[in-house]
Design a protein around this motif. Structure first.
Motif, PDB file in Angstrom:
ATOM      1  N   ASP A  29       0.828  -1.273  -0.206  1.00 26.44           N
ATOM      2  CA  ASP A  29       0.068  -0.011  -0.019  1.00 26.44           C
ATOM      3  C   ASP A  29       0.965   1.283  -0.072  1.00 26.44           C
ATOM      4  OD1 ASP A  29      -2.296  -1.923   0.245  1.00 26.44           O
ATOM      5  OD2 ASP A  29      -2.246  -1.462   2.311  1.00 26.44           O
ATOM      6  N   SER A  30       0.289   2.401  -0.703  1.00 25.58           N
ATOM      7  CA  SER A  30       1.269   3.549  -0.715  1.00 25.58           C
ATOM      8  C   SER A  30       0.343   4.850  -0.670  1.00 25.58           C
ATOM      9  CB  SER A  30       1.994   3.443  -2.242  1.00 25.58           C
ATOM     10  OG  SER A  30       1.031   3.380  -3.256  1.00 25.58           O
ATOM     11  N   VAL A  31       1.102   6.069  -0.403  1.00 22.77           N
ATOM     12  CA  VAL A  31       0.489   7.244  -0.314  1.00 22.77           C
ATOM     13  C   VAL A  31       0.855   7.869  -1.576  1.00 22.77           C
ATOM     14  CG1 VAL A  31      -0.086   9.368   0.963  1.00 22.77           C
ATOM     15  CG2 VAL A  31       0.073   7.158   1.976  1.00 22.77           C
ATOM     16  N   VAL A  32       0.029   8.626  -2.214  1.00 25.93           N
ATOM     17  CA  VAL A  32       0.234   9.638  -3.511  1.00 25.93           C
ATOM     18  C   VAL A  32      -0.530  10.677  -3.398  1.00 25.93           C
ATOM     19  CG1 VAL A  32       0.765   7.539  -5.038  1.00 25.93           C
ATOM     20  CG2 VAL A  32      -1.614   8.509  -5.055  1.00 25.93           C
ATOM     21  N   THR A  33      -0.071  11.794  -3.859  1.00 27.67           N
ATOM     22  CA  THR A  33      -0.704  13.134  -3.835  1.00 27.67           C
ATOM     23  C   THR A  33      -1.583  13.272  -5.080  1.00 27.67           C
ATOM     24  OG1 THR A  33       1.131  14.316  -2.850  1.00 27.67           O
ATOM     25  CG2 THR A  33      -0.489  15.741  -3.953  1.00 27.67           C
ATOM     26  N   VAL A  34      -2.836  13.474  -4.725  1.00 24.16           N
ATOM     27  CA  VAL A  34      -3.796  13.699  -5.863  1.00 24.16           C
ATOM     28  C   VAL A  34      -3.912  15.208  -6.396  1.00 24.16           C
ATOM     29  CG1 VAL A  34      -6.547  13.664  -6.289  1.00 24.16           C
ATOM     30  CG2 VAL A  34      -5.320  12.052  -4.846  1.00 24.16           C
ATOM     31  N   ALA A  35      -3.881  16.213  -5.560  1.00 20.80           N
ATOM     32  CA  ALA A  35      -4.115  17.486  -5.942  1.00 20.80           C
ATOM     33  C   ALA A  35      -3.430  18.471  -4.745  1.00 20.80           C
ATOM     34  CB  ALA A  35      -5.553  17.932  -6.348  1.00 20.80           C
ATOM     35  N   ASP A  55       5.409  11.288   0.113  1.00 18.91           N
ATOM     36  CA  ASP A  55       4.625  10.201  -0.668  1.00 18.91           C
ATOM     37  C   ASP A  55       5.284   8.997  -0.403  1.00 18.91           C
ATOM     38  OD1 ASP A  55       2.416  11.599  -1.264  1.00 18.91           O
ATOM     39  OD2 ASP A  55       3.064  12.187  -3.106  1.00 18.91           O
ATOM     40  N   GLY A  56       4.841   7.845  -0.790  1.00 15.75           N
ATOM     41  CA  GLY A  56       5.636   6.595  -0.705  1.00 15.75           C
ATOM     42  C   GLY A  56       4.704   5.501   0.253  1.00 15.75           C
ATOM     43  N   PRO A  57       5.506   4.440   0.422  1.00 12.70           N
ATOM     44  CA  PRO A  57       5.019   3.347   1.358  1.00 12.70           C
ATOM     45  C   PRO A  57       4.360   3.974   2.495  1.00 12.70           C
ATOM     46  CG  PRO A  57       7.205   2.632   0.395  1.00 12.70           C
ATOM     47  CD  PRO A  57       7.181   4.147   0.005  1.00 12.70           C
ATOM     48  N   VAL A  58       3.223   3.169   2.627  1.00 18.16           N
ATOM     49  CA  VAL A  58       2.456   3.807   3.943  1.00 18.16           C
ATOM     50  C   VAL A  58       3.212   3.816   5.170  1.00 18.16           C
ATOM     51  CG1 VAL A  58       0.093   3.279   2.968  1.00 18.16           C
ATOM     52  CG2 VAL A  58       1.599   1.489   4.084  1.00 18.16           C
ATOM     53  N   GLU A  59       4.071   2.950   5.518  1.00 17.94           N
ATOM     54  CA  GLU A  59       4.975   2.914   6.710  1.00 17.94           C
ATOM     55  C   GLU A  59       5.825   4.197   6.519  1.00 17.94           C
ATOM     56  OE1 GLU A  59       6.696  -0.038   4.010  1.00 17.94           O
ATOM     57  OE2 GLU A  59       4.855   0.413   4.632  1.00 17.94           O
ATOM     58  N   LYS A  60       6.369   4.781   5.442  1.00 17.79           N
ATOM     59  CA  LYS A  60       7.314   5.864   5.274  1.00 17.79           C
ATOM     60  C   LYS A  60       6.558   7.112   5.108  1.00 17.79           C
ATOM     61  CE  LYS A  60      10.859   2.967   3.777  1.00 17.79           C
ATOM     62  NZ  LYS A  60      11.878   2.666   2.931  1.00 17.79           N
ATOM     63  N   ALA A  61       5.353   7.128   4.757  1.00 15.71           N
ATOM     64  CA  ALA A  61       4.619   8.439   3.945  1.00 15.71           C
ATOM     65  C   ALA A  61       4.493   9.217   5.570  1.00 15.71           C
ATOM     66  CB  ALA A  61       3.224   8.005   3.444  1.00 15.71           C
ATOM     67  N   GLU A  62       4.410  10.541   5.042  1.00 15.71           N
ATOM     68  CA  GLU A  62       4.164  11.632   6.230  1.00 15.71           C
ATOM     69  C   GLU A  62       2.969  12.631   5.927  1.00 15.71           C
ATOM     70  OE1 GLU A  62       7.705  13.488   6.372  1.00 15.71           O
ATOM     71  OE2 GLU A  62       8.955  11.687   7.074  1.00 15.71           O
ATOM     72  N   PHE A  63       2.129  12.963   7.066  1.00 16.77           N
ATOM     73  CA  PHE A  63       0.999  14.064   6.636  1.00 16.77           C
ATOM     74  C   PHE A  63       1.094  15.052   7.728  1.00 16.77           C
ATOM     75  CE2 PHE A  63      -0.333   9.543   5.601  1.00 16.77           C
ATOM     76  CZ  PHE A  63      -1.341   9.710   4.692  1.00 16.77           C
ATOM     77  N   SER A  64       0.342  16.109   7.586  1.00 12.13           N
ATOM     78  CA  SER A  64       0.495  17.233   8.354  1.00 12.13           C
ATOM     79  C   SER A  64      -1.048  17.567   8.584  1.00 12.13           C
ATOM     80  CB  SER A  64       1.104  18.283   7.856  1.00 12.13           C
ATOM     81  OG  SER A  64       1.530  19.119   8.934  1.00 12.13           O
TER      82      SER A  64
END
Length: 361
Positions: free
Chosen positions: A32-38, A323-332
């Protein structure tokens, strides 16, 4: 989340000996991964998703075609991200005030929660206008309920709210609304044109029990399961609460009035200011743990885990972006959540001023 299987030592040797002539393993599962949509950063700009700018996006909803709708809180607008990758303003303007009307003739004041019904109508918790607003698919904005800050049940035109934040559509078409300032959960019946309180005594406190005697402290996100149970992210109590279909309030996860980021059994887990809340077809709950900069999951067996995000925090108190793998992704400061039509999770990443997607395999 699915993980690669770790091969035995013998299998590893066999793989190495055959790697020059073997085809890739087609049975392996992508992470699973995190990407930016907009979102290119803080500001206001329409256009393609790479260039468009948001200002503290808060709520997200998705229509049957896959278009994403965003309450752009500090821009006081509702924005649309089309499946073709274009960001436009569906409703609202630069004026932080109240007005019904078409598209940019309408005005909002810190819009927060957003949901969508089966006919494609959007409903918005217009927090600082203390109203629930409706936006038709062609952009006509009207007021559903509320007219000034206060607390009153009754007819739609007589009802009063104070700081509505979360909103969800029930199976029968009713709107369930959380009130940040009144510390209550309200029901808007569009069939009878009435508003009533379904949980909360108004005290900014913590108490389980019968619905109208229970206490919440700044309730935010709302989700409803197939059995009609209502789940609430109780922000200042740092809890996920449940209002059962028979009117009993209980705690699903977290420690009352205690902050932390501990995974494990829901009864011993710690949260920090939960906000957005969604539920999947298997009744697993996902919530944005705002203060921990994570997206977390509660299984039906009562286990809390981190679904995405490292929780990394800068010295300024904001989270980070990656962005990236869920275990490395960062949010604010993640807030609103929604499932897209493929089961991926759309996230309003508020302080990063971006809309993110957790791609679920």
């Amino acid at each position: 989340m699915k993980h690669h299987l770790i091969p035995s030592f013998f299998s590893l040797l066999l793989f190495i000996s055959c790697s020059k002539s073997s085809a890739p393993d087609s049975t392996s599962t992508p992470s699973d991964s995190v990407v930016t949509v907009a979102g290119a950063g803080r500001g206001y700009l329409n256009g393609n998703t790479v260039e468009a700018a948001f200002n503290y996006p808060t709520g997200v909803a998705i229509d049957k075609a896959g278009n994403i709708y965003v309450t752009d809180q500090a821009n006081h607008r509702v924005r649309k991200i089309s499946v073709q990758g274009q960001v436009t303003t569906l409703a609202g303007n630069n004026y932080q005030t109240f007005a019904d009307g078409q598209g940019e003739d309408a005005s909002f004041n810190n819009p927060q929660g957003i949901t969508i019904d089966a006919n494609g109508n959007l409903f918005v918790a217009d927090k600082s206008n203390h109203r629930i607003r409706k936006i038709t698919p062609d952009g006509i904005v009207s007021t559903v309920a509320g007219w000034d800050a206060g607390y009153a049940d009754g007819s739609l035109t007589e009802s009063r709210f104070s700081g509505p934040t979360g909103i969800a559509v029930a199976a029968n078409g009713d709107l369930i609304v959380s009130e940040y300032n009144n510390n209550r959960i309200r029901r808007i019946s569009l069939a009878t044109n009435t508003v009533n309180t379904i949980a909360g005594n108004g005290a900014a406190d913590f108490k389980n029990g019968t619905a109208l005697s229970a206490s919440f402290n700044k309730p935010d996100g709302i989700a409803i399961d197939k059995s009609g149970n209502i789940y609430v992210s109780d922000d200042y109590n740092h809890l996920i609460r449940k209002i059962s279909a028979d009117g009993i309030v209980s705690t699903i996860a977290g420690q009352p009035k205690s902050i932390g980021t501990l995974d494990g059994a829901a009864s011993s887990a710690f949260l920090c200011g939960p906000r957005g809340l969604i539920i999947d077809e298997n009744d697993n709950l996902f919530f944005s743990d705002f203060g921990n900069n994570k997206i977390r999951k509660i299984t039906t067996s009562g286990v809390v885990s981190t679904f995405a995000g490292t929780g990394k925090t800068q010295a300024s108190g904001f989270g980070s972006f990656l962005d990236g793998p869920v275990e490395k992704a960062e949010f604010s400061w993640p807030t609103g959540l929604a499932f897209d039509n493929e089961g991926n999770i759309i996230v309003a990443d508020q302080a990063n001023c971006k809309i993110r997607k957790i791609v679920v395999h």
